[in-house]
Scaffold this motif. Structure first.
Motif, PDB file in Angstrom:
ATOM      1  N   GLU A   1      18.480  26.115  13.760  1.00 31.68           N
ATOM      2  CA  GLU A   1      17.218  25.231  13.020  1.00 31.68           C
ATOM      3  C   GLU A   1      16.748  24.204  14.121  1.00 31.68           C
ATOM      4  O   GLU A   1      15.428  24.104  14.147  1.00 31.68           O
ATOM      5  N   MET A   2      17.372  23.382  14.810  1.00 31.02           N
ATOM      6  CA  MET A   2      17.154  22.352  15.718  1.00 31.02           C
ATOM      7  C   MET A   2      16.343  22.786  16.907  1.00 31.02           C
ATOM      8  O   MET A   2      15.140  22.565  17.116  1.00 31.02           O
ATOM      9  N   SER A   3      16.864  24.057  17.334  1.00 24.43           N
ATOM     10  CA  SER A   3      16.286  24.706  18.626  1.00 24.43           C
ATOM     11  C   SER A   3      15.010  25.409  17.961  1.00 24.43           C
ATOM     12  O   SER A   3      13.885  25.158  18.721  1.00 24.43           O
ATOM     13  N   GLU A   4      14.914  25.935  16.911  1.00 22.65           N
ATOM     14  CA  GLU A   4      13.608  26.140  16.167  1.00 22.65           C
ATOM     15  C   GLU A   4      12.516  25.087  16.052  1.00 22.65           C
ATOM     16  O   GLU A   4      11.039  25.443  16.273  1.00 22.65           O
ATOM     17  N   ILE A   5      13.046  23.898  15.782  1.00 23.93           N
ATOM     18  CA  ILE A   5      12.324  22.909  15.409  1.00 23.93           C
ATOM     19  C   ILE A   5      11.533  22.502  16.735  1.00 23.93           C
ATOM     20  O   ILE A   5      10.410  22.201  16.841  1.00 23.93           O
ATOM     21  N   VAL A   6      12.420  22.273  17.686  1.00 29.74           N
ATOM     22  CA  VAL A   6      11.999  21.879  19.147  1.00 29.74           C
ATOM     23  C   VAL A   6      10.876  22.967  19.635  1.00 29.74           C
ATOM     24  O   VAL A   6       9.895  22.694  20.027  1.00 29.74           O
ATOM     25  N   GLN A   7      11.234  24.225  19.451  1.00 33.30           N
ATOM     26  CA  GLN A   7      10.316  25.395  19.831  1.00 33.30           C
ATOM     27  C   GLN A   7       9.041  25.294  19.201  1.00 33.30           C
ATOM     28  O   GLN A   7       7.720  25.388  19.657  1.00 33.30           O
ATOM     29  N   ARG A   8       9.079  24.934  17.906  1.00 37.14           N
ATOM     30  CA  ARG A   8       8.054  24.946  17.117  1.00 37.14           C
ATOM     31  C   ARG A   8       6.937  23.662  17.549  1.00 37.14           C
ATOM     32  O   ARG A   8       5.795  23.873  17.654  1.00 37.14           O
ATOM     33  N   GLU A   9       7.680  22.706  17.731  1.00 33.51           N
ATOM     34  CA  GLU A   9       7.092  21.501  18.273  1.00 33.51           C
ATOM     35  C   GLU A   9       6.265  21.462  19.623  1.00 33.51           C
ATOM     36  O   GLU A   9       5.178  21.076  19.832  1.00 33.51           O
ATOM     37  N   ILE A  10       6.927  22.225  20.391  1.00 36.89           N
ATOM     38  CA  ILE A  10       6.509  22.607  21.670  1.00 36.89           C
ATOM     39  C   ILE A  10       5.045  23.491  21.630  1.00 36.89           C
ATOM     40  O   ILE A  10       4.267  22.924  22.264  1.00 36.89           O
ATOM     41  N   HIS A  11       5.096  24.301  20.760  1.00 35.07           N
ATOM     42  CA  HIS A  11       4.036  25.158  20.463  1.00 35.07           C
ATOM     43  C   HIS A  11       2.899  24.167  19.658  1.00 35.07           C
ATOM     44  O   HIS A  11       1.769  24.902  19.656  1.00 35.07           O
ATOM     45  N   THR A  12       3.241  23.167  19.421  1.00 36.41           N
ATOM     46  CA  THR A  12       1.964  22.369  18.845  1.00 36.41           C
ATOM     47  C   THR A  12       1.335  21.666  19.910  1.00 36.41           C
ATOM     48  O   THR A  12       0.270  21.100  19.709  1.00 36.41           O
ATOM     49  N   LEU A  13       1.975  21.685  21.045  1.00 36.90           N
ATOM     50  CA  LEU A  13       1.374  20.783  22.253  1.00 36.90           C
ATOM     51  C   LEU A  13       0.057  21.223  22.427  1.00 36.90           C
ATOM     52  O   LEU A  13      -0.039  22.731  22.617  1.00 36.90           O
ATOM     53  N   PRO A  14      -1.076  20.686  23.145  1.00 33.77           N
ATOM     54  CA  PRO A  14      -2.107  21.452  23.994  1.00 33.77           C
ATOM     55  C   PRO A  14      -1.620  22.419  24.845  1.00 33.77           C
ATOM     56  O   PRO A  14      -0.507  22.264  25.569  1.00 33.77           O
ATOM     57  N   ARG A  15      -2.157  23.551  24.942  1.00 30.59           N
ATOM     58  CA  ARG A  15      -1.962  24.695  25.759  1.00 30.59           C
ATOM     59  C   ARG A  15      -1.611  24.377  27.229  1.00 30.59           C
ATOM     60  O   ARG A  15      -0.377  24.452  27.695  1.00 30.59           O
ATOM     61  N   ASP A  16      -2.273  23.502  27.852  1.00 34.10           N
ATOM     62  CA  ASP A  16      -1.930  22.992  29.197  1.00 34.10           C
ATOM     63  C   ASP A  16      -0.558  22.149  29.446  1.00 34.10           C
ATOM     64  O   ASP A  16      -0.118  22.451  30.095  1.00 34.10           O
ATOM     65  N   LEU A  17      -0.389  21.444  28.593  1.00 35.61           N
ATOM     66  CA  LEU A  17       0.957  20.497  28.408  1.00 35.61           C
ATOM     67  C   LEU A  17       2.025  21.563  28.133  1.00 35.61           C
ATOM     68  O   LEU A  17       2.862  21.305  28.935  1.00 35.61           O
ATOM     69  N   ARG A  18       1.758  22.262  27.272  1.00 37.29           N
ATOM     70  CA  ARG A  18       2.788  23.354  26.637  1.00 37.29           C
ATOM     71  C   ARG A  18       3.173  24.233  27.951  1.00 37.29           C
ATOM     72  O   ARG A  18       4.480  24.181  28.185  1.00 37.29           O
ATOM     73  N   GLU A  19       2.262  24.677  28.675  1.00 35.97           N
ATOM     74  CA  GLU A  19       2.520  25.332  29.595  1.00 35.97           C
ATOM     75  C   GLU A  19       3.269  24.768  30.898  1.00 35.97           C
ATOM     76  O   GLU A  19       4.357  25.376  31.386  1.00 35.97           O
ATOM     77  N   ILE A  20       2.695  23.764  31.275  1.00 34.84           N
ATOM     78  CA  ILE A  20       3.418  22.806  32.441  1.00 34.84           C
ATOM     79  C   ILE A  20       4.883  22.580  31.850  1.00 34.84           C
ATOM     80  O   ILE A  20       5.781  22.526  32.944  1.00 34.84           O
ATOM     81  N   LEU A  21       5.158  22.007  30.732  1.00 35.24           N
ATOM     82  CA  LEU A  21       6.520  21.811  30.050  1.00 35.24           C
ATOM     83  C   LEU A  21       7.328  23.018  30.387  1.00 35.24           C
ATOM     84  O   LEU A  21       8.554  22.964  30.827  1.00 35.24           O
ATOM     85  N   LEU A  22       7.051  24.106  29.612  1.00 36.14           N
ATOM     86  CA  LEU A  22       7.798  25.386  29.849  1.00 36.14           C
ATOM     87  C   LEU A  22       8.058  25.739  31.146  1.00 36.14           C
ATOM     88  O   LEU A  22       9.383  25.884  31.610  1.00 36.14           O
ATOM     89  N   LEU A  23       7.108  25.608  32.046  1.00 32.21           N
ATOM     90  CA  LEU A  23       7.324  25.923  33.678  1.00 32.21           C
ATOM     91  C   LEU A  23       8.226  24.957  34.331  1.00 32.21           C
ATOM     92  O   LEU A  23       9.204  25.380  35.176  1.00 32.21           O
ATOM     93  N   ASN A  24       8.409  23.764  34.116  1.00 31.73           N
ATOM     94  CA  ASN A  24       9.087  22.602  34.615  1.00 31.73           C
ATOM     95  C   ASN A  24      10.461  22.772  33.842  1.00 31.73           C
ATOM     96  O   ASN A  24      11.319  22.759  34.849  1.00 31.73           O
ATOM     97  N   LYS A  25      10.393  22.422  32.751  1.00 28.94           N
ATOM     98  CA  LYS A  25      11.964  22.014  32.190  1.00 28.94           C
ATOM     99  C   LYS A  25      12.825  23.577  31.872  1.00 28.94           C
ATOM    100  O   LYS A  25      13.717  23.408  31.894  1.00 28.94           O
ATOM    101  N   TYR A  26      12.048  24.586  31.456  1.00 25.30           N
ATOM    102  CA  TYR A  26      12.840  25.863  31.446  1.00 25.30           C
ATOM    103  C   TYR A  26      12.787  26.744  32.430  1.00 25.30           C
ATOM    104  O   TYR A  26      13.787  27.537  32.495  1.00 25.30           O
ATOM    105  N   SER A  27      11.926  26.666  33.166  1.00 25.51           N
ATOM    106  CA  SER A  27      11.884  27.903  34.298  1.00 25.51           C
ATOM    107  C   SER A  27      12.204  27.178  35.664  1.00 25.51           C
ATOM    108  O   SER A  27      12.378  27.750  36.610  1.00 25.51           O
ATOM    109  N   GLU A  28      12.309  25.603  35.596  1.00 26.12           N
ATOM    110  CA  GLU A  28      12.779  24.988  36.662  1.00 26.12           C
ATOM    111  C   GLU A  28      12.143  25.043  38.019  1.00 26.12           C
ATOM    112  O   GLU A  28      12.715  24.816  39.207  1.00 26.12           O
ATOM    113  N   LEU A  29      10.849  25.149  37.649  1.00 23.02           N
ATOM    114  CA  LEU A  29       9.809  25.224  38.897  1.00 23.02           C
ATOM    115  C   LEU A  29       9.368  23.691  39.249  1.00 23.02           C
ATOM    116  O   LEU A  29       9.465  22.908  38.634  1.00 23.02           O
ATOM    117  N   SER A  30       9.231  23.369  40.750  1.00 20.63           N
ATOM    118  CA  SER A  30       8.761  22.171  41.150  1.00 20.63           C
ATOM    119  C   SER A  30       7.268  22.031  40.674  1.00 20.63           C
ATOM    120  O   SER A  30       6.631  22.893  40.349  1.00 20.63           O
TER     121      SER A  30
END
Length: 185
Positions: A123-152
């Motif tokens: 449930e916590m993971s789904e809440i975090v994922q749901r909230e990530i997807h409420t971010l504006p697309r440009d912020l969400r995309e950068i967050l996913l690339l940086n924190k989850y894909s570990e790109l510089s």
């Protein structure tokens, strides 16, 4: 095959250009999980993510002759993955308006069968994922690339066609916004 792992991604890609399938397999093994998780978080639908992953590696292979060592291979790969996600979302969302409701009911049924402690993590993971997807697309995309894909920041800047400073600022804004959203819950 053990020797292959010691080669840089760029060297492997140059070998792929010459038809070396083992080099392509090494690149696939190095990146398929990271790219899949990025794509899955981006599109939020497993089957679609699997299709996009396969298409990304297929494009890498088909266009191997035109590859130029101008950036990190990971930047090249994640740019292809990102563009495929954006294209797929445009068409997929139009076709699957009612699919989310059906998928939500199925997910709820599956969750009800899990033990309480695992349910809380899920449930916590789904809440975090749901909230990530409420971010504006440009912020969400950068967050996913940086924190989850570990790109510089530099790699992300090349992918989204921006500057490292702008990417760093957006990553910060995304984290602040996400923390704010989660505190409200």
């Amino acid at each position: 095959m053990e020797k292959e792992i010691l080669h840089s991604d760029e060297e492997l890609m140059l070998r792929v250009q010459k038809g070396d399938m083992q080099a392509f397999e090494v690149l696939y093994d190095r990146y398929n999980k990271r790219l899949f998780h990025f794509i899955l978080r981006f599109v939020r639908e497993r089957n679609l993510a699997e299709d996009i992953l396969q298409e990304a590696f297929l494009r890498i292979f088909k266009k191997r002759k035109s590859y130029r060592k101008t950036a990190h291979f990971s930047t090249y790969l994640f740019t292809i993955g990102r563009n495929l996600c954006l294209d797929a979302l445009k068409t997929w969302e139009k076709r699957h308006i009612f699919y989310d409701q059906e998928n939500y009911v199925k997910k709820a049924m599956d969750l009800s069968k899990q033990p309480p402690e695992k349910l809380e993590d899920t449930e916590m993971s789904e809440i975090v994922q749901r909230e990530i997807h409420t971010l504006p697309r440009d912020l969400r995309e950068i967050l996913l690339l940086n924190k989850y894909s570990e790109l510089s920041y530099e790699e992300i800047a090349r992918i989204v066609e921006s500057t490292p400073a702008a990417v760093k600022q957006k990553a910060y804004r995304a984290m602040v916004s996400l923390r704010r959203k989660l505190k409200k819950l």
